[in-house]
Write a protein that holds these residues in place. Structure first.
Motif, PDB file in Angstrom:
ATOM      1  N   TYR A 139       0.830  -1.203   0.000  1.00 14.08           N
ATOM      2  CA  TYR A 139       0.000   0.000   0.000  1.00 14.08           C
ATOM      3  C   TYR A 139       0.870   1.261   0.000  1.00 14.08           C
ATOM      4  CZ  TYR A 139      -3.833   3.119   1.460  1.00 14.08           C
ATOM      5  OH  TYR A 139      -4.769   4.117   1.535  1.00 14.08           O
ATOM      6  N   ARG A 162       4.050   1.511  -0.828  1.00 11.86           N
ATOM      7  CA  ARG A 162       4.827   1.602  -2.078  1.00 11.86           C
ATOM      8  C   ARG A 162       3.954   2.113  -3.216  1.00 11.86           C
ATOM      9  NH1 ARG A 162       7.467  -3.883  -3.453  1.00 11.86           N
ATOM     10  NH2 ARG A 162       8.488  -2.658  -5.092  1.00 11.86           N
ATOM     11  N   ALA A 163       2.703   1.690  -3.213  1.00 16.32           N
ATOM     12  CA  ALA A 163       1.796   2.126  -4.274  1.00 16.32           C
ATOM     13  C   ALA A 163       1.521   3.626  -4.199  1.00 16.32           C
ATOM     14  CB  ALA A 163       0.488   1.344  -4.200  1.00 16.32           C
ATOM     15  N   ARG A 164       1.941   4.244  -3.106  1.00 16.41           N
ATOM     16  CA  ARG A 164       1.816   5.702  -2.990  1.00 16.41           C
ATOM     17  C   ARG A 164       3.130   6.401  -3.305  1.00 16.41           C
ATOM     18  NH1 ARG A 164      -2.508   4.362  -3.798  1.00 16.41           N
ATOM     19  NH2 ARG A 164      -4.247   4.278  -2.362  1.00 16.41           N
ATOM     20  N   THR A 191       6.743  -1.176  -7.923  1.00 18.48           N
ATOM     21  CA  THR A 191       5.491  -0.535  -7.507  1.00 18.48           C
ATOM     22  C   THR A 191       5.668   0.963  -7.261  1.00 18.48           C
ATOM     23  OG1 THR A 191       4.678  -2.562  -6.535  1.00 18.48           O
ATOM     24  CG2 THR A 191       3.730  -0.525  -5.694  1.00 18.48           C
ATOM     25  N   GLU A 192       6.736   1.315  -6.506  1.00 19.13           N
ATOM     26  CA  GLU A 192       6.903   2.718  -6.143  1.00 19.13           C
ATOM     27  C   GLU A 192       7.226   3.574  -7.367  1.00 19.13           C
ATOM     28  OE1 GLU A 192       8.491   0.051  -5.101  1.00 19.13           O
ATOM     29  OE2 GLU A 192      10.356   0.538  -4.070  1.00 19.13           O
ATOM     30  N   ALA A 211       4.151   4.406  -9.235  1.00 21.47           N
ATOM     31  CA  ALA A 211       3.462   5.523  -8.572  1.00 21.47           C
ATOM     32  C   ALA A 211       4.153   6.837  -8.918  1.00 21.47           C
ATOM     33  CB  ALA A 211       3.440   5.302  -7.065  1.00 21.47           C
ATOM     34  N   PHE A 221      -7.419   1.579  -3.729  1.00 22.28           N
ATOM     35  CA  PHE A 221      -7.603   0.178  -3.367  1.00 22.28           C
ATOM     36  C   PHE A 221      -9.065  -0.160  -3.084  1.00 22.28           C
ATOM     37  CE2 PHE A 221      -3.147   0.606  -2.864  1.00 22.28           C
ATOM     38  CZ  PHE A 221      -2.591  -0.665  -2.848  1.00 22.28           C
ATOM     39  N   VAL A 250      -5.763  -0.591   3.328  1.00 20.41           N
ATOM     40  CA  VAL A 250      -5.188  -1.240   4.509  1.00 20.41           C
ATOM     41  C   VAL A 250      -5.178  -0.275   5.698  1.00 20.41           C
ATOM     42  CG1 VAL A 250      -3.185  -2.557   5.296  1.00 20.41           C
ATOM     43  CG2 VAL A 250      -3.642  -2.369   2.866  1.00 20.41           C
ATOM     44  N   PHE A 252       2.857  10.120   6.281  1.00 15.25           N
ATOM     45  CA  PHE A 252       3.218   9.186   5.215  1.00 15.25           C
ATOM     46  C   PHE A 252       2.996   9.836   3.858  1.00 15.25           C
ATOM     47  CE2 PHE A 252      -0.657   7.151   3.428  1.00 15.25           C
ATOM     48  CZ  PHE A 252      -0.142   6.707   2.228  1.00 15.25           C
ATOM     49  N   ALA A 308       5.674  10.370   0.994  1.00 14.89           N
ATOM     50  CA  ALA A 308       5.441   9.832  -0.348  1.00 14.89           C
ATOM     51  C   ALA A 308       5.574  10.936  -1.399  1.00 14.89           C
ATOM     52  CB  ALA A 308       4.062   9.192  -0.419  1.00 14.89           C
ATOM     53  N   LEU A 362      -1.695  13.371  -4.742  1.00 11.64           N
ATOM     54  CA  LEU A 362      -0.599  12.889  -5.581  1.00 11.64           C
ATOM     55  C   LEU A 362      -0.747  13.305  -7.046  1.00 11.64           C
ATOM     56  CD1 LEU A 362      -0.164   9.314  -4.045  1.00 11.64           C
ATOM     57  CD2 LEU A 362       1.160  11.347  -3.545  1.00 11.64           C
TER      58      LEU A 362
END
Lengths: 427, 250
Positions: free
Chosen positions: A381, A383-385, B72-73, B76, B84, B88, B98, B102, B162
């Motif tokens: 999650y 990392r997907a950001r 993955t990163e 993004a 999602f 989570v 966070f 990011a 983002l």
């Protein structure tokens, strides 16, 4: 006594080497104590993994070595917590380094090497707060401890800065024994930081026992930070006795250690006491970090709160054993215990055992133990950001143990621990 | 923007995507519908780089880059965003901290300076208003204790922060009441632009009343078996999927 088997031979060789290396133990000032502990060491077997309290922690690697004792020159500033405003007492391989130390001198308070205090007859109750007769390693400490810190805080006294005790293990094959004695008189308040470090190429065995007496309405706070590089075996014991209306808090942060065994023992002897034990550990590689705690509620109306959190990585092992006794007279006790762990790999091991023995019927006690895996979904999650995997893992490790470290009141010490934590989570 | 060619992907040895083709142009909104188990969420996971899924064949081009080659990163950072289906809960990690980390990692990736605290907070304020996300939620641990609707709004809030080039919404509408759905749709619509595309994965046509798609695709047994204008969604809602299945097997 005749030596009968290989185990005894190794023990004799181990003790013989220590006898040669430590000829002037502290307890020389108290002959009876010294003789009793020497006697116990000879007659009792050293604990093995067959001993319940040592089931997961091997002592053979300590006992099968012939340790010596040397005191190399070490610059304490290279190891000390940066920007820490404190009185600093430095020990290298158990030996006090006066020229690198500072201590307060004022009426109603005494801070000095324990050896000096003992020789001057200033220590009341030395050895009485600890040394349960069957604790072989505590006897070992009594038999060989060469020095330590003596603190006596008079009635209603307070020291404006914490007392910072820094122990450095350096060199090869050196054993070191420290013994500290803190007495906080009625209404007084003491804040101690115990910090143990080691050189990256150090190999050693460090045993440290702290005896504490917290008198009525007094308060003792200990932050214990273990951050030993190299290959050091550390056995650290606290024995604290609390009188009525007193407070005792200890926070154990084990940032690094080849082999660490912590034994906290708190005897709650007076009513209306508060006892708080917090801890965190994050072993990597093949490190072995073991926390054994014991809180003995002997009287009514006391509360204890215990939270230990661990992250076990690589092939490391973590052990938590938390004993809480609530004696028959200890009605209205409020005892809470929690141990939570995250296991990061298939080879990492965590042994967690809460042990509550409750003999009173009107009490509130709870305990919980959880051991789980890292939440890979959460890593994905984050990392997907856009966070790197490393940042994501750091953030999650940090989140898990941060409640223990964030609560450190001293800014410099908290920053030191957070930095250590960050290094750890980078693996 | 996005070109998927003959994509095959499996999870634990079971092939879920079996030759999927899809092209999304800048500014377009594509809806992907389909019966349960058709591979909708697998597509979202594969595009986002979830390592539980193994791509066995095919190619995905995202803005001229080989998407499947990126972690993955980095996907993004290149401007792909996945809202999602089941966000989570991450106790102890603050939503705001966070997101700041990011955003700044993304900026660093593009050789830009990190946001100052005031710029960042201004942005938080602006974007959280867009999805009517309570300021208190922004400061709490990620999704911890959030209601289903709050979690989905938080996803859209993060998307707004983002500002991706391509957003994939994986069943963002599932379990939402109409008011919450409107708020989510309003957030998405406010972000529609000629340079930004959306892939909206949904089980229900209802969402498409609020987010009006340019194209509707039907995913079945791991392939897109039918594509059409927005009216196709209404037809699916009215007639179910059986007629599609029949068409495919015929």
């Amino acid at each position: 006594m005749e030596v009968v088997n290989a185990t005894d031979q190794k023990k004799e060789a181990f003790l013989g080497a220590l006898d040669a290396a430590f000829q002037q133990p502290l307890a020389s000032a108290k002959g009876a104590l010294l003789n009793a502990s020497r006697e116990t060491l000879r007659t009792q077997p050293a604990p093995t993994t067959r001993t319940e309290a040592w089931k997961y922690t091997r002592t053979t690697r300590i006992i099968n070595q012939a340790w010596s004792h040397a005191v190399p020159t070490v610059d304490a500033d290279a190891f000390a917590v940066n920007d820490l405003d404190a009185w600093r007492l430095v020990f290298v391989n158990g030996v006090f380094q006066a020229e690198q130390s500072t201590w307060p001198e004022a009426e109603g308070l005494t801070v000095k090497p324990l050896r000096v205090a003992l020789e001057a007859g200033e220590v009341e109750g030395f050895g009485e707060k600890s040394n349960t007769p069957d604790e072989w390693f505590e006897n070992l400490n009594m038999a060989y401890a060469s020095d330590g810190v003596f603190i006596h805080l008079g009635k209603n006294k307070q020291i404006e800065k914490p007392i910072y005790i820094l122990h450095i293990t350096a060199g090869e094959q050196s054993a070191a024994f420290n013994r500290h004695f803190f007495h906080v008189a009625q209404g007084a308040q003491l804040n101690v930081i115990q910090h143990s470090v080691a050189d990256a190429d150090a190999e050693g065995f460090y045993s440290v026992v702290t005896e504490g007496a917290v008198d009525a309405n007094a308060s003792l706070h200990i932050d214990k930070v273990q951050n030993e590089a190299g290959k050091v075996f550390q056995h650290a014991v606290e024995w604290v006795h609390q009188d009525r209306d007193s407070k005792f808090d200890i926070r154990t942060v084990t940032l690094r250690g080849h082999w660490v065994r912590n034994n906290l023992n708190i005897a709650v002897n007076g009513e209306n006491c508060s006892t708080r034990l917090y801890g965190t550990y994050m072993p990597i590689e093949k490190e072995h970090l073991d926390n054994h705690t014991m809180v003995d509620h002997r009287v009514p109306h006391c509360e204890s709160d215990e939270v230990y959190k661990g992250i076990v990585n690589d092939k490391a092992t973590g052990v938590f054993n938390g004993k809480v006794f609530v004696r028959q007279d200890a009605q209205k006790t409020n005892a809470f215990q929690q141990n939570a762990n995250i296991i990061l790999t298939d080879d990492a091991q965590m042994y967690s055992k809460p042990e509550l023995e409750i003999y009173a019927d009107d009490v509130k006690c709870s305990h919980g133990s959880t051991t789980g895996q890292f939440d890979e979904e959460a890593v994905f999650y984050l990392r997907a950001r856009g966070l790197s995997e490393q940042s994501a893992r750091e953030l999650l490790v940090y989140a898990f143990v941060s409640e223990i470290i964030e609560a450190i009141g001293n800014d410099a010490l908290r920053n030191y621990c957070l930095e250590g934590l960050t290094k750890r989570s980078r693996g | 923007m996005l070109k998927i060619k003959n994509l095959h992907a499996s999870v634990e040895g079971n092939e879920i995507l079996r030759g999927l083709n899809l092209e999304v142009k800048p500014g377009e909104v594509h809806a992907i519908m389909g019966p349960n188990g058709s591979g909708k969420s697998t597509l979202a996971s594969v595009l986002a780089g979830n390592e539980d899924y193994e791509v066995t064949e095919g190619a995905v081009d995202f803005e001229g880059k080989d998407l499947l080659d990126l972690g993955t990163e980095d996907r993004a950072r290149e401007g792909l965003f996945l809202a999602f289906q089941y966000p989570v809960e991450i106790p102890g990690v603050s939503n705001i901290n966070f997101l700041r980390a990011a955003l700044n990692e993304i900026r660093k990736y593009h050789g830009e300076e990190p946001y100052s605290a005031s710029e960042f907070l201004k942005r938080v304020k602006e974007k959280s208003a867009l999805v009517e996300l309570d300021g208190k939620l922004a400061n709490r641990s990620v999704n911890e204790g959030f209601s289903g609707g709050e979690k989905k709004r938080n996803e859209i809030f993060q998307m707004a922060m983002l500002e991706p080039k391509l957003a994939i919404l994986d069943e963002t509408d599932s379990g939402l009441d109409i008011d919450a759905l409107k708020v989510v749709a309003q957030g998405v619509n406010a972000m529609r632009s000629p340079n930004r595309s959306f892939v909206v994965i949904t089980h229900y046509q209802r969402l498409l009343d609020y987010i009006v798609p340019d194209v509707v695709h039907v995913l079945y047994k791991g392939r897109i078996v039918k594509s059409g204008p927005k009216e196709l969604a209404l037809e699916l809602e009215a007639k179910g999927y059986d007629w599609i299945k029949e068409e495919v097997t015929a």
